[in-house]
Design an enzyme around this catalytic site. Structure first.
Site, PDB file in Angstrom:
ATOM      1  N   CYS A   2       0.878  -1.177   0.000  1.00 37.65           N
ATOM      2  CA  CYS A   2       0.000   0.000   0.000  1.00 37.65           C
ATOM      3  C   CYS A   2       0.907   1.216   0.000  1.00 37.65           C
ATOM      4  CB  CYS A   2      -0.911  -0.013   1.225  1.00 37.65           C
ATOM      5  SG  CYS A   2      -1.969   1.445   1.336  1.00 37.65           S
ATOM      6  N   GLU A 113      -3.730   1.445  -6.080  1.00 31.28           N
ATOM      7  CA  GLU A 113      -2.813   0.388  -6.483  1.00 31.28           C
ATOM      8  C   GLU A 113      -2.680   0.421  -7.987  1.00 31.28           C
ATOM      9  OE1 GLU A 113      -0.049  -1.240  -5.994  1.00 31.28           O
ATOM     10  OE2 GLU A 113      -0.962  -1.853  -4.080  1.00 31.28           O
TER      11      GLU A 113
END
Length: 236
Positions: A2, A113
């Site tokens: 992340c 992402e």
């Protein structure tokens, strides 16, 4: 992993999310408010973290993203420790002390992402379908620095990292890692100082998610200096 997320929330809703009315004593109102609406939070920048205060009640404190261990001599180490792998967090020297004593929750409205396709990377905004905020499992540290008043960095630096797990069936088409998301009783257990670290492994497994969606977005988010709602705009 992340590596970028966003937070769009009011102070009242944030405090309600974690059942607290307190802000950390090391934060100031202006700094706290500046963290409430962020579209592109990047490593080394500050975001709000929920952790237990001195009275073992949840408090909210802005901290620097990228954990800096208490023994660190170079602050740049934090940029390499924005995530902690759930599989090894209990053993890694950089994280094991925080895993035992300094667990936290990192609020987010969504995270980003990138999915690789050949030489290109397509960014996705992953968020709940109703856009409600959620909490990611994290660890925090306090680094106390020595030196005179002319040093560029403050005498105390609070920093955090976000735990990741192997991707579930929702995330695996995009990336092989994902943040650990906790809610309800699991979130309370994660913060609890009385819970032994050895009993936490069940909380940080790659569980399936409900009510999440992954929306392809423009490359605006690629540049961490872009801090506008356009970071969230779906591809037309």
């Amino acid at each position: 992993m992340c590596g970028r997320f966003n937070l769009r929330i009011t102070a009242a809703d944030l405090k309600s999310l974690f059942g607290t009315t307190e802000q950390g004593i090391r934060s100031n109102p202006q700094e706290f408010d500046s963290c409430l609406t962020r579209f592109n939070i990047a490593p080394t920048q500050k975001s709000i973290v929920c952790h237990l205060g001195e009275s073992d009640t949840p408090v909210l404190t802005p901290m620097r993203w990228g954990l800096i261990p208490s023994w660190a001599k170079d602050l740049r180490i934090g940029a390499k420790m924005i995530n902690a792998r759930s599989e090894t967090v209990a053993e890694k020297p950089s994280f094991r002390s925080a895993f035992k004593r300094r667990r936290c929750l990192v609020p987010a409205s969504g995270f980003y992402e990138w999915k690789r396709s050949g030489k290109e990377k397509q960014p996705f905004h992953i968020h709940q379908t109703d856009d409600s905020p959620f909490a990611m499992a994290g660890l925090w540290e306090l680094l106390k620095q020595s030196g005179g008043p002319d040093r560029d960095e403050p005498a105390e630096i609070l920093s955090f990292t976000i735990l990741t797990a192997a991707a579930n069936s929702f995330m695996s088409p995009i990336h092989d890692r994902m943040p650990v998301i906790l809610s309800g009783e699991s979130a309370a257990v994660w913060l609890d100082h009385e819970v032994e670290a050895s009993a936490l492994s069940e909380l940080i497994q790659p569980f399936e998610w409900e009510n999440f969606e992954a929306v392809p977005i423009s490359s605006t988010v690629n540049n961490a200096r872009n801090e506008t709602p356009e970071c969230l705009a779906p591809l037309s």
